[in-house]
Design an enzyme around this catalytic site. Structure first.
Site, PDB file in Angstrom:
ATOM      1  N   ARG A  98      53.188  44.583  22.582  1.00 27.49           N
ATOM      2  CA  ARG A  98      54.599  44.851  22.879  1.00 27.49           C
ATOM      3  C   ARG A  98      55.044  44.054  24.095  1.00 27.49           C
ATOM      4  O   ARG A  98      54.365  44.019  25.107  1.00 27.49           O
ATOM      5  CB  ARG A  98      54.809  46.355  23.123  1.00 27.49           C
ATOM      6  CG  ARG A  98      54.921  47.131  21.835  1.00 27.49           C
ATOM      7  CD  ARG A  98      55.028  48.616  22.072  1.00 27.49           C
ATOM      8  NE  ARG A  98      56.107  49.004  22.962  1.00 27.49           N
ATOM      9  CZ  ARG A  98      56.597  50.240  23.022  1.00 27.49           C
ATOM     10  NH1 ARG A  98      56.117  51.172  22.215  1.00 27.49           N
ATOM     11  NH2 ARG A  98      57.562  50.537  23.861  1.00 27.49           N
ATOM     12  N   ARG A 100      61.482  50.140  33.076  1.00 28.08           N
ATOM     13  CA  ARG A 100      61.715  51.199  32.081  1.00 28.08           C
ATOM     14  C   ARG A 100      61.687  52.580  32.731  1.00 28.08           C
ATOM     15  O   ARG A 100      62.456  53.458  32.372  1.00 28.08           O
ATOM     16  CB  ARG A 100      60.655  51.128  30.977  1.00 28.08           C
ATOM     17  CG  ARG A 100      60.943  50.008  29.979  1.00 28.08           C
ATOM     18  CD  ARG A 100      59.696  49.560  29.267  1.00 28.08           C
ATOM     19  NE  ARG A 100      59.148  50.543  28.376  1.00 28.08           N
ATOM     20  CZ  ARG A 100      57.874  50.544  27.981  1.00 28.08           C
ATOM     21  NH1 ARG A 100      57.039  49.618  28.405  1.00 28.08           N
ATOM     22  NH2 ARG A 100      57.451  51.461  27.153  1.00 28.08           N
ATOM     23  N   ARG A 149      68.880  58.849  24.370  1.00 26.91           N
ATOM     24  CA  ARG A 149      68.368  58.342  25.649  1.00 26.91           C
ATOM     25  C   ARG A 149      69.472  58.239  26.691  1.00 26.91           C
ATOM     26  O   ARG A 149      69.198  57.862  27.822  1.00 26.91           O
ATOM     27  CB  ARG A 149      67.791  56.947  25.423  1.00 26.91           C
ATOM     28  CG  ARG A 149      66.280  56.890  25.489  1.00 26.91           C
ATOM     29  CD  ARG A 149      65.909  55.450  25.232  1.00 26.91           C
ATOM     30  NE  ARG A 149      64.585  55.107  25.627  1.00 26.91           N
ATOM     31  CZ  ARG A 149      63.515  55.200  24.860  1.00 26.91           C
ATOM     32  NH1 ARG A 149      63.613  55.719  23.670  1.00 26.91           N
ATOM     33  NH2 ARG A 149      62.353  54.779  25.288  1.00 26.91           N
ATOM     34  N   ARG A 160      47.819  50.521  26.981  1.00 24.50           N
ATOM     35  CA  ARG A 160      48.389  50.245  25.655  1.00 24.50           C
ATOM     36  C   ARG A 160      48.738  48.760  25.541  1.00 24.50           C
ATOM     37  O   ARG A 160      48.560  48.153  24.494  1.00 24.50           O
ATOM     38  CB  ARG A 160      49.637  51.113  25.454  1.00 24.50           C
ATOM     39  CG  ARG A 160      50.231  50.969  24.071  1.00 24.50           C
ATOM     40  CD  ARG A 160      51.316  51.991  23.814  1.00 24.50           C
ATOM     41  NE  ARG A 160      52.566  51.598  24.417  1.00 24.50           N
ATOM     42  CZ  ARG A 160      53.675  52.361  24.431  1.00 24.50           C
ATOM     43  NH1 ARG A 160      53.651  53.559  23.893  1.00 24.50           N
ATOM     44  NH2 ARG A 160      54.775  51.928  24.975  1.00 24.50           N
ATOM     45  N   LYS A 214      55.044  60.755  23.445  1.00 27.72           N
ATOM     46  CA  LYS A 214      56.001  61.231  22.425  1.00 27.72           C
ATOM     47  C   LYS A 214      55.532  60.903  21.010  1.00 27.72           C
ATOM     48  O   LYS A 214      55.589  61.741  20.133  1.00 27.72           O
ATOM     49  CB  LYS A 214      57.370  60.553  22.575  1.00 27.72           C
ATOM     50  CG  LYS A 214      58.095  60.833  23.847  1.00 27.72           C
ATOM     51  CD  LYS A 214      59.508  60.249  23.800  1.00 27.72           C
ATOM     52  CE  LYS A 214      59.533  58.733  23.761  1.00 27.72           C
ATOM     53  NZ  LYS A 214      59.401  58.083  25.051  1.00 27.72           N
TER      54      LYS A 214
HETATM   55  P1  ADP Z   1      58.881  54.072  25.240  1.00 26.92           P
HETATM   56  O1  ADP Z   1      59.454  55.436  25.249  1.00 26.92           O
HETATM   57  O2  ADP Z   1      57.389  54.041  25.294  1.00 26.92           O
HETATM   58  O3  ADP Z   1      59.536  53.167  26.235  1.00 26.92           O
HETATM   59  P2  ADP Z   1      60.150  53.408  22.668  1.00 26.92           P
HETATM   60  O4  ADP Z   1      59.326  52.855  21.580  1.00 26.92           O
HETATM   61  O5  ADP Z   1      60.758  54.751  22.464  1.00 26.92           O
HETATM   62  O6  ADP Z   1      59.167  53.352  23.895  1.00 26.92           O
HETATM   63  O7  ADP Z   1      61.339  52.387  23.050  1.00 26.92           O
HETATM   64  C1  ADP Z   1      61.095  51.048  23.395  1.00 26.92           C
HETATM   65  C2  ADP Z   1      62.391  50.369  23.833  1.00 26.92           C
HETATM   66  O8  ADP Z   1      63.350  50.374  22.738  1.00 26.92           O
HETATM   67  C3  ADP Z   1      63.142  51.035  24.999  1.00 26.92           C
HETATM   68  O9  ADP Z   1      62.671  50.640  26.264  1.00 26.92           O
HETATM   69  C4  ADP Z   1      64.588  50.569  24.726  1.00 26.92           C
HETATM   70  O10 ADP Z   1      64.794  49.248  25.164  1.00 26.92           O
HETATM   71  C5  ADP Z   1      64.693  50.550  23.210  1.00 26.92           C
HETATM   72  N1  ADP Z   1      65.209  51.855  22.708  1.00 26.92           N
HETATM   73  C6  ADP Z   1      64.525  52.774  21.972  1.00 26.92           C
HETATM   74  N2  ADP Z   1      65.293  53.848  21.700  1.00 26.92           N
HETATM   75  C7  ADP Z   1      66.518  53.603  22.281  1.00 26.92           C
HETATM   76  C8  ADP Z   1      67.732  54.332  22.394  1.00 26.92           C
HETATM   77  N3  ADP Z   1      67.874  55.559  21.849  1.00 26.92           N
HETATM   78  N4  ADP Z   1      68.770  53.765  23.071  1.00 26.92           N
HETATM   79  C9  ADP Z   1      68.655  52.555  23.621  1.00 26.92           C
HETATM   80  N5  ADP Z   1      67.531  51.822  23.574  1.00 26.92           N
HETATM   81  C10 ADP Z   1      66.461  52.325  22.915  1.00 26.92           C
END
Ligand code: ADP
Length: 200
Positions: free
Chosen positions: A135, A146, A90, A129, A14
């Site tokens: 991270r 996840r 999400r 990664r 993404k």
């Molecule tokens: P990825 O899609 O690679 O898991 P992101 O950087 O989009 O990584 O998100 C990392 C973490 O941040 C998620 O696993 C979640 O815990 C939190 N997070 C991000 N966006 C949201 C959201 N819209 N609602 C709830 N938690 C979120």
């Protein structure tokens, strides 16, 4: 306006594709993951709470993320070509809140791009990664969690946009350029639709 949601399982690419879309279509980019990681780096109160969810592979609570998003969208003002939302919505509750937010700003979501990548490939990309990202959530145990959270909480968001005819599945396997080519096709056709509607 071109308002795009880019979604897909963790590791689907993404962020990489969002950067290319932002450049070509001159959009504003909002990544909820990046916003949360900034809060964590600053050790803000919000960041400390968010970290406790993120490091376990869980989503942060809806109310928290919705208020962060609303604040950041507002800060862009109205004189923009559109936004790309990366990592939001999400959950279905977040999608519903987004609908309200967009219509109160006199605009709407154009399309949700769903990047589809095979599970083995996702795990490989995330572990790779994790070697350099620093991270707390790029390790096998948290990645597994996840992916599970994605299936139960986030995959249903697709149906929400399918029902509104605003859904596009994108094959997320292959080179970065190939994937971007597939995205361009969808977005260019959406731009044609937007222009012809505004000329009616
Ligand atoms: P990825 O899609 O690679 O898991 P992101 O950087 O989009 O990584 O998100 C990392 C973490 O941040 C998620 O696993 C979640 O815990 C939190 N997070 C991000 N966006 C949201 C959201 N819209 N609602 C709830 N938690 C979120």
């Amino acid at each position: 306006m071109l308002n795009i949601i880019i979604c897909g399982a963790p590791g689907c690419g993404k962020g990489t594709q969002s950067d290319l879309i932002v450049k070509k279509y001159d959009l504003k980019h909002l990544s909820t993951g990046d916003l949360l990681r900034n809060e964590i780096a600053e050790k803000s109160e919000l960041g400390i709470i968010a970290e406790s969810f993120i490091s376990k592979g869980n989503l942060v609570p809806d109310e928290m993320i919705i208020s962060i998003l609303a604040k950041n969208i507002k800060a862009f003002g109205s004189d923009i070509n559109g936004v790309i939302l990366d990592g939001f919505p999400r959950t279905v509750a977040q999608a519903e809140a987004l609908e309200t937010l967009m219509s109160s700003n006199g605009t709407e979501i154009t399309v949700l791009l769903d990047l589809n990548v095979e599970k083995d490939e996702l795990i490989n990309r995330l572990l790779k990664r994790g070697e350099t990202s620093g991270r707390s959530d790029d390790n096998l145990e948290t990645i597994t969690k996840r992916l599970e959270v994605y299936e139960t909480k986030t995959a249903p968001v697709s149906n929400f946009y399918k029902n509104m005819n605003k859904y596009a599945a994108i094959n997320g396997m292959g080179s970065v350029d190939d994937i971007f080519g597939r995205i361009e096709k969808v977005l260019d056709s959406k731009l044609v639709e937007t222009v012809s509607v505004s000329n009616l």
